[in-house]
Design a protein around this motif. Structure first.
Motif, PDB file in Angstrom:
ATOM      1  N   ASN A 361       0.624  -0.857  -0.340  1.00  0.00           N
ATOM      2  CA  ASN A 361      -0.061  -0.161   0.110  1.00  0.00           C
ATOM      3  C   ASN A 361       1.056   1.000   0.113  1.00  0.00           C
ATOM      4  OD1 ASN A 361      -2.253  -1.495  -0.074  1.00  0.00           O
ATOM      5  ND2 ASN A 361      -2.647  -1.746   2.075  1.00  0.00           N
ATOM      6  N   LYS A 362       2.231   1.125  -0.169  1.00  0.00           N
ATOM      7  CA  LYS A 362       2.646   2.718  -0.129  1.00  0.00           C
ATOM      8  C   LYS A 362       4.113   2.102  -1.613  1.00  0.00           C
ATOM      9  CE  LYS A 362       3.429   3.053   5.111  1.00  0.00           C
ATOM     10  NZ  LYS A 362       3.982   2.830   6.225  1.00  0.00           N
ATOM     11  N   ARG A 363       3.163   1.737  -2.311  1.00  0.00           N
ATOM     12  CA  ARG A 363       4.531   1.163  -3.859  1.00  0.00           C
ATOM     13  C   ARG A 363       4.570   2.181  -4.595  1.00  0.00           C
ATOM     14  NH1 ARG A 363       2.848  -4.900  -2.409  1.00  0.00           N
ATOM     15  NH2 ARG A 363       4.351  -5.510  -1.142  1.00  0.00           N
ATOM     16  N   GLY A 364       3.104   3.101  -5.266  1.00  0.00           N
ATOM     17  CA  GLY A 364       3.287   3.939  -5.893  1.00  0.00           C
ATOM     18  C   GLY A 364       3.208   3.743  -7.039  1.00  0.00           C
ATOM     19  N   TYR A 365       3.817   4.588  -8.410  1.00  0.00           N
ATOM     20  CA  TYR A 365       3.726   3.512  -9.220  1.00  0.00           C
ATOM     21  C   TYR A 365       4.288   2.313  -9.779  1.00  0.00           C
ATOM     22  CZ  TYR A 365       2.227   8.434 -10.720  1.00  0.00           C
ATOM     23  OH  TYR A 365       2.342   9.432 -11.054  1.00  0.00           O
ATOM     24  N   LEU A 366       4.836   2.391  -9.122  1.00  0.00           N
ATOM     25  CA  LEU A 366       5.777   0.706  -8.676  1.00  0.00           C
ATOM     26  C   LEU A 366       5.031  -0.523  -8.883  1.00  0.00           C
ATOM     27  CD1 LEU A 366       9.370   0.997  -7.350  1.00  0.00           C
ATOM     28  CD2 LEU A 366       8.850   0.991  -9.726  1.00  0.00           C
ATOM     29  N   GLU A 367       3.472  -0.157  -8.243  1.00  0.00           N
ATOM     30  CA  GLU A 367       2.073  -1.200  -7.747  1.00  0.00           C
ATOM     31  C   GLU A 367       2.455  -2.061  -9.485  1.00  0.00           C
ATOM     32  OE1 GLU A 367      -0.180  -3.420  -5.607  1.00  0.00           O
ATOM     33  OE2 GLU A 367       1.501  -2.081  -4.950  1.00  0.00           O
ATOM     34  N   LEU A 368       2.629  -1.149 -10.152  1.00  0.00           N
ATOM     35  CA  LEU A 368       2.725  -1.757 -11.649  1.00  0.00           C
ATOM     36  C   LEU A 368       3.189  -2.996 -11.643  1.00  0.00           C
ATOM     37  CD1 LEU A 368       1.632  -1.409 -14.500  1.00  0.00           C
ATOM     38  CD2 LEU A 368       3.675   0.191 -15.402  1.00  0.00           C
ATOM     39  N   LEU A 369       4.180  -3.669 -10.707  1.00  0.00           N
ATOM     40  CA  LEU A 369       4.909  -4.144 -11.837  1.00  0.00           C
ATOM     41  C   LEU A 369       4.563  -5.233 -10.761  1.00  0.00           C
ATOM     42  CD1 LEU A 369       8.620  -2.986 -10.904  1.00  0.00           C
ATOM     43  CD2 LEU A 369       7.721  -3.871 -12.988  1.00  0.00           C
ATOM     44  N   ASN A 370       3.279  -5.330  -9.283  1.00  0.00           N
ATOM     45  CA  ASN A 370       2.621  -6.112  -8.947  1.00  0.00           C
ATOM     46  C   ASN A 370       1.526  -6.813  -9.611  1.00  0.00           C
ATOM     47  OD1 ASN A 370       1.863  -7.659  -6.005  1.00  0.00           O
ATOM     48  ND2 ASN A 370       1.147  -6.013  -5.468  1.00  0.00           N
ATOM     49  N   GLN A 371       1.939  -7.346 -10.271  1.00  0.00           N
ATOM     50  CA  GLN A 371       0.858  -8.242 -11.384  1.00  0.00           C
ATOM     51  C   GLN A 371       0.035  -9.600 -10.394  1.00  0.00           C
ATOM     52  OE1 GLN A 371       0.005  -8.201 -15.055  1.00  0.00           O
ATOM     53  NE2 GLN A 371       1.388  -6.703 -14.672  1.00  0.00           N
ATOM     54  N   PRO A 372      -0.504  -9.491 -10.328  1.00  0.00           N
ATOM     55  CA  PRO A 372      -1.571 -10.773 -10.106  1.00  0.00           C
ATOM     56  C   PRO A 372      -0.909 -12.324  -9.673  1.00  0.00           C
ATOM     57  CG  PRO A 372      -3.176  -9.422 -11.322  1.00  0.00           C
ATOM     58  CD  PRO A 372      -1.764  -8.949 -11.662  1.00  0.00           C
ATOM     59  N   HIS A 373      -0.481 -12.444  -8.463  1.00  0.00           N
ATOM     60  CA  HIS A 373       0.565 -13.185  -9.123  1.00  0.00           C
ATOM     61  C   HIS A 373      -0.124 -14.856  -9.406  1.00  0.00           C
ATOM     62  CE1 HIS A 373       3.381 -10.919  -6.869  1.00  0.00           C
ATOM     63  NE2 HIS A 373       3.641 -11.320  -6.105  1.00  0.00           N
ATOM     64  N   VAL A 374       0.463 -15.743  -9.691  1.00  0.00           N
ATOM     65  CA  VAL A 374       0.320 -17.227  -9.971  1.00  0.00           C
ATOM     66  C   VAL A 374       1.267 -18.150  -9.279  1.00  0.00           C
ATOM     67  CG1 VAL A 374      -0.157 -16.707 -12.364  1.00  0.00           C
ATOM     68  CG2 VAL A 374       2.131 -16.475 -12.301  1.00  0.00           C
ATOM     69  N   ASP A 375       0.909 -19.561 -10.220  1.00  0.00           N
ATOM     70  CA  ASP A 375       1.018 -21.055  -9.090  1.00  0.00           C
ATOM     71  C   ASP A 375       2.937 -20.899  -9.705  1.00  0.00           C
ATOM     72  OD1 ASP A 375       0.364 -22.300 -11.018  1.00  0.00           O
ATOM     73  OD2 ASP A 375      -1.230 -23.253 -10.325  1.00  0.00           O
ATOM     74  N   GLY A 376       3.269 -20.825 -10.786  1.00  0.00           N
ATOM     75  CA  GLY A 376       4.390 -21.147 -10.465  1.00  0.00           C
ATOM     76  C   GLY A 376       4.015 -22.716 -11.514  1.00  0.00           C
ATOM     77  N   LYS A 377       2.965 -23.368 -11.993  1.00  0.00           N
ATOM     78  CA  LYS A 377       2.861 -24.676 -12.172  1.00  0.00           C
ATOM     79  C   LYS A 377       2.913 -25.097 -14.154  1.00  0.00           C
ATOM     80  CE  LYS A 377       2.970 -27.050  -7.754  1.00  0.00           C
ATOM     81  NZ  LYS A 377       3.762 -27.927  -7.726  1.00  0.00           N
ATOM     82  N   PRO A 378       3.675 -26.044 -14.628  1.00  0.00           N
ATOM     83  CA  PRO A 378       4.177 -25.925 -15.290  1.00  0.00           C
ATOM     84  C   PRO A 378       2.379 -26.608 -16.191  1.00  0.00           C
ATOM     85  CG  PRO A 378       5.102 -27.284 -14.491  1.00  0.00           C
ATOM     86  CD  PRO A 378       4.618 -26.724 -13.416  1.00  0.00           C
ATOM     87  N   GLU A 379       2.076 -26.384 -17.751  1.00  0.00           N
ATOM     88  CA  GLU A 379       1.217 -27.859 -17.620  1.00  0.00           C
ATOM     89  C   GLU A 379       1.423 -28.556 -18.575  1.00  0.00           C
ATOM     90  OE1 GLU A 379      -2.225 -25.266 -20.554  1.00  0.00           O
ATOM     91  OE2 GLU A 379      -1.278 -23.966 -19.872  1.00  0.00           O
ATOM     92  N   ALA A 380       0.323 -30.256 -18.326  1.00  0.00           N
ATOM     93  CA  ALA A 380       0.570 -30.856 -18.328  1.00  0.00           C
ATOM     94  C   ALA A 380       1.679 -31.096 -19.645  1.00  0.00           C
ATOM     95  CB  ALA A 380      -0.328 -31.897 -18.474  1.00  0.00           C
ATOM     96  N   TRP A 381       1.503 -30.358 -20.622  1.00  0.00           N
ATOM     97  CA  TRP A 381       2.613 -31.009 -22.551  1.00  0.00           C
ATOM     98  C   TRP A 381       3.493 -30.387 -21.461  1.00  0.00           C
ATOM     99  CZ3 TRP A 381       5.318 -26.502 -24.450  1.00  0.00           C
ATOM    100  CH2 TRP A 381       4.699 -25.116 -23.662  1.00  0.00           C
ATOM    101  N   VAL A 382       4.076 -29.937 -20.406  1.00  0.00           N
ATOM    102  CA  VAL A 382       5.226 -29.545 -20.550  1.00  0.00           C
ATOM    103  C   VAL A 382       6.802 -31.103 -19.947  1.00  0.00           C
ATOM    104  CG1 VAL A 382       7.501 -27.929 -19.160  1.00  0.00           C
ATOM    105  CG2 VAL A 382       5.280 -27.066 -19.860  1.00  0.00           C
ATOM    106  N   PRO A 383       7.332 -30.927 -21.058  1.00  0.00           N
ATOM    107  CA  PRO A 383       8.043 -32.423 -20.497  1.00  0.00           C
ATOM    108  C   PRO A 383       9.294 -31.779 -19.685  1.00  0.00           C
ATOM    109  CG  PRO A 383       8.794 -31.243 -22.645  1.00  0.00           C
ATOM    110  CD  PRO A 383       7.631 -30.078 -22.496  1.00  0.00           C
ATOM    111  N   LYS A 384       9.395 -33.684 -18.962  1.00  0.00           N
ATOM    112  CA  LYS A 384       9.884 -32.978 -17.820  1.00  0.00           C
ATOM    113  C   LYS A 384      11.876 -32.946 -18.645  1.00  0.00           C
ATOM    114  CE  LYS A 384      11.512 -37.744 -16.491  1.00  0.00           C
ATOM    115  NZ  LYS A 384      10.830 -38.794 -14.984  1.00  0.00           N
TER     116      LYS A 384
END
Length: 656
Positions: A361-384
Motif C-alpha cells: 500500500n506504499k508502492r506508488g507507481y511501482l504497484e504496476l510491477l505487482n501483477q496478480p501472481h500465478v502458481d508457477g506450475k507447468p501445464e501437462a504438455w511440458v516435458p520433464k
C-alpha cells in the motif's frame, strides 16, 4: 586491469587457500553511507563448501592447484618473464604463495557522497581487504617503500586517529586517497574524489590492461593504475546520482578548466582525512549504526537467507542526496527505503536473495510491477527433460488499468482519448477493441528451453527455446497473423514463409534474412507459440497436440515438485527451474569441442592464445565430472507485504 592479467587471475581464483576469520569492518562504516558490499572468500568461510560439496572438493584439489601454478609459471618462463615477475612480487613485499592467499580474503567496498564543497559532487569511497596481518603488513611496507608517484601526485605520510597513513594528493584529478594499515590484517583505501571531474592523466592507456609484459602487471606502480580505473568506473556510475538525484549544490562547475582551485582542493583533503579518521576511530571503538540501521528497514532482516554469508550488498536509499524536485519524483515510486542482496551456503544448498523494501500500500507507481501472481506450475504438455522451464505472470488488463491511472495522475495530454484512438484502429484492422484484445490473453507466459548439442557450434543463436502464451480468441488471432503476413508480403516479399503445422496457423522467417536464426510464430489450440531454433516449433506443437505420458511430464515429476515446494513460494511473479548439472555439462561439452577453437580463430585469436587456452582446458572438469558438481536450481520473484523478493536456490551434490 593492468594489475592482474587474465592468466594470473585464473591462477589465483582457482587456487583459493587460506586466511583466518576476523571481525568485519561493515559495522564501522559512517552513518551517511549509501551502499556497501562485502565478499568473504576466507578459508574458514569456504571450508564447508570445500568439505561438503563435490564442487568444493574438485576445485580445492591440491593436484589441480599445483597444475594451475605450473601452467602459469611455464607461461612466464616461455615469455622470458619469470624472474622479473618474482622480482616485482618481492617489491610488493610478497613471498611465494602470497598472491594466491590474497584472494582468500575478506573484501569490501562502500560509497557515500557529500555536498560540503560548493558546486562539487564529492564521492567518498572505502575499499578494503582483510587477511593475515603479517601478509598485509608486508604488502603495505612494500608499497610504502617502492611506490613511485605519478607526475600529478604528491605524497604525505601522516597519522590519522593515531594510525600511520600514506596519503596521495592529486589536485589535477581532484582526488585525495589514503592507504591505511590497521595492523590487524585490515588494509583500507579511502578515496575522496570529485565525481564530476574527468581524468587529466595522459599516460593511462589501453596498454595498461594486458598488452604489455605480464611481469610489468605486478609492479607496485600498477596499483595506481588499478585505482584510477576503479575510480573512473565509480565516477561513471555515479553520474546517475549527480545528474538525477543530486542536491542543487551538485549541479557541477561550468568553468572550462577541470582542476579544483587550491581552496576547494584543501577542503577535499580535509574532508577525506575526516572521513578516513571516522572509520579508523569507529573500527577501534564501538562501531557505527549504518549496518544495523539499514537491516532494521522493513523486510530487510526477514529476507536475509540462512547459512554462511559469502556475499552481501546493502543500500540505504534514504541516504541519497536529492534536490526537492527529484524527491517529489522519487516519492511517486513508493516508499523505497533500502535494498539488499545476499549469497549464502548451508547444507549443500546455495541461496541467493535480492530484496527491495517497498511496503504494501506504499508502492506508488511501482504497484504496476505487482501483477496478480500465478502458481508457477507447468501445464501437462511440458516435458520433464527440458533444460529450463520458466513462468512469468502477465495480466494485461491489470497492466493497462494501472497505466491509465498513472497517465491521469501525471496529467498526460489527451490521456482519456488514447484508448478511444486505439479502439478505432483495432476496429478498422481487426473488427475488435482493446478490452477484447487484452482479455483474450492468458494470465501467464511460459518459457521453455530444450537441450542443444553444442552452444558454440555457430556464431549466432544455436539453442532451442519457445515462448508460449494462452490466447482464447482464435478468430482475432488468425486475423492478426493474416495481417502480419500481408504487411510483410508488401514491404519485404519472401521474408515470412507460410508454415501450417498440425492444424496450427503460422509463419516462419526466412533464415537467410534473420542471420541464420530459425524464428517462427504459430497459433492453435488457444496457444500462441514464438519459437527460436531449428525445428523448435515442431517440437512444441507436437507436445501441445500430444502431451507426454504422465511420468514424462514435468508437473508430475516428484523431484521437481519436492524442490519447488521447498524453495519457491506458492504464488509468484516469476519462477524458473532447471537441472544445472546437465546445463553446465552441455556448456563444457561445447567449450571442449573443436568448434570453440574455430570460433576463437575467427575472432582473431593468435597461436599463443590458443596454446594457453588448450593448457587451461586440462583443468576444466570433464562432462562426467561437471554433471556431478551441480544439480537442481530454481528461482522466483514475488511481492511480500514488505517488498519485492527475488530468490534462487541451487543444489550442490555431496562430496564423494
Amino acid at each position: 586491469m593492468k594489475f592482474l592479467k587474465p592468466t594470473s587471475c585464473a591462477a589465483i581464483i582457482l587456487s583459493s587457500l587460506s586466511v583466518s576469520a576476523a571481525p568485519d569492518i561493515f559495522q564501522s562504516l559512517p552513518n551517511d553511507t549509501i551502499t556497501a558490499a562485502r565478499l568473504n572468500l576466507s578459508k574458514n568461510n569456504l571450508n564447508a563448501i570445500k568439505q561438503e560439496t563435490q564442487l568444493g572438493k574438485l576445485f580445492s584439489d591440491p593436484k589441480r592447484i599445483e597444475k594451475l601454478k605450473s601452467i602459469f609459471e611455464d607461461m612466464l618462463k616461455q615469455e622470458g618473464e619469470y624472474e622479473d615477475f618474482k622480482k616485482n612480487m618481492h617489491e610488493f613485499g610478497l613471498e611465494d604463495g602470497d598472491l594466491h592467499n590474497l584472494l582468500n580474503s575478506r573484501f569490501g567496498f562502500s560509497f557515500a557522497t557529500t555536498d560540503e564543497i560548493k558546486n562539487k559532487n564529492i564521492g567518498l569511497i572505502f575499499i578494503w581487504v582483510k587477511n593475515d596481518a603479517d601478509l598485509i603488513n608486508r604488502f603495505y611496507q612494500g608499497f610504502a617503500d617502492n611506490y613511485k608517484l605519478e607526475k600529478t601526485e604528491k605524497r604525505l605520510d601522516q597519522d590519522l586517529s593515531d594510525t600511520k597513513v600514506i596519503t596521495l594528493l592529486d589536485q589535477t584529478n581532484s582526488e585525495a586517497s589514503h592507504m591505511i594499515n590497521l595492523e590487524d590484517g585490515h588494509l583500507i583505501l579511502a578515496i575522496a574524489t570529485d565525481l564530476g571531474a574527468k581524468s587529466m592523466t595522459s599516460d593511462f592507456d589501453s596498454d595498461d590492461f594486458g598488452d604489455s609484459d605480464i611481469s610489468d602487471d605486478f609492479e607496485p606502480q600498477a596499483f595506481n593504475k588499478v585505482l584510477n580505473q576503479i575510480i573512473s568506473e565509480i565516477k561513471f556510475q555515479a553520474q546517475f546520482f549527480q545528474d538525477g538525484f543530486a542536491d542543487d549544490s551538485f549541479e557541477g562547475d561550468d568553468a572550462p578548466e577541470n582542476q579544483m582551485t587550491d581552496e576547494a582542493f584543501a577542503q577535499l583533503k580535509e574532508i577525506s582525512e575526516s572521513y578516513a579518521s571516522q572509520l579508523i576511530a569507529a573500527q577501534k571503538g564501538s562501531g557505527t549504526d549504518f549496518y544495523a540501521k539499514t537491516l532494521q528497514k522493513e523486510g530487510m532482516r526477514q529476507n536475509t537467507p540462512e547459512g554462511d554469508l559469502i556475499m552481501e550488498v546493502v543500500a540505504d536509499l534514504e541516504n541519497i542526496k536529492m534536490n526537492a524536485n527529484t524527491k517529489n519524483i522519487f516519492a511517486k515510486f513508493g516508499q523505497l527505503s533500502a535494498m539488499g542482496t545476499w549469497l549464502t551456503y548451508k547444507n549443500n544448498l546455495m541461496f541467493s536473495n535480492l530484496f527491495v523494501s517497498l511496503p504494501e500500500n506504499k508502492r506508488g507507481y511501482l504497484e504496476l510491477l505487482n501483477q496478480p501472481h500465478v502458481d508457477g506450475k507447468p501445464e501437462a504438455w511440458v516435458p520433464k527433460d527440458l533444460q529450463t522451464y520458466s513462468q512469468v505472470a502477465m495480466n494485461l488488463p491489470f497492466t493497462w488499468n494501472k497505466v491509465k491511472e498513472i497517465m491521469v495522475q501525471e496529467n498526460v495530454p489527451n490521456a482519456a482519448q488514447i484508448e478511444n484512438q486505439v479502439n478505432t484502429q483495432l476496429q478498422m484492422s481487426f473488427q475488435s477493441d482493446l478490452n477484447t484484445l487484452l482479455n483474450s490473453f492468458g494470465k501467464k507466459v511460459e518459457i521453455i528451453e530444450f537441450k542443444s548439442n553444442n552452444p558454440f557450434q555457430s556464431m549466432t543463436y544455436n539453442g532451442s527455446a519457445a515462448i508460449v502464451l494462452d490466447f482464447n480468441n482464435p478468430e482475432l488471432m488468425n486475423k492478426i497473423l493474416m495481417t502480419l503476413k500481408g504487411l510483410a508480403g508488401m514491404s519485404a516479399p519472401g521474408t515470412l514463409i507460410d508454415s501450417p503445422l498440425l492444424g496450427f496457423n503460422g509463419f516462419k522467417v526466412d533464415p537467410s534474412k534473420s542471420n541464420g536464426v530459425a524464428f517462427s510464430v504459430h497459433y492453435g489450440k488457444n496457444k500462441l507459440i514464438i519459437s527460436l531454433g531449428e525445428k523448435t516449433d515442431e517440437r512444441v506443437v507436437n507436445l501441445i497436440s500430444t502431451p507426454p505420458a504422465f511420468a514424462d511430464s514435468l508437473v508430475n515429476s516428484a523431484e521437481y515438485n519436492d524442490f519447488q515446494s521447498k524453495y519457491s513460494p506458492d504464488k509468484v511473479l516469476l519462477s524458473s527451474f532447471n537441472d544445472a548439472g546437465k546445463t553446465m555439462s552441455q556448456l563444457v561439452s561445447g567449450f571442449n569441442s573443436s568448434d570453440m577453437l574455430d570460433k576463437m580463430s575467427l575472432l582473431g585469436g593468435d597461436d599463443e592464445m590458443i596454446q594457453y587456452f588448450n593448457k587451461f582446458k586440462e583443468l576444466i572438469p570433464s562432462e562426467g565430472e561437471i554433471i556431478n558438481l551441480f544439480k537442481l536450481a530454481c528461482s522466483s520473484a514475488h511481492f511480500s507485504e514488505h517488498g519485492l523478493v527475488i530468490k534462487s536456490t541451487s543444489q550442490l551434490p555431496k562430496a564423494k
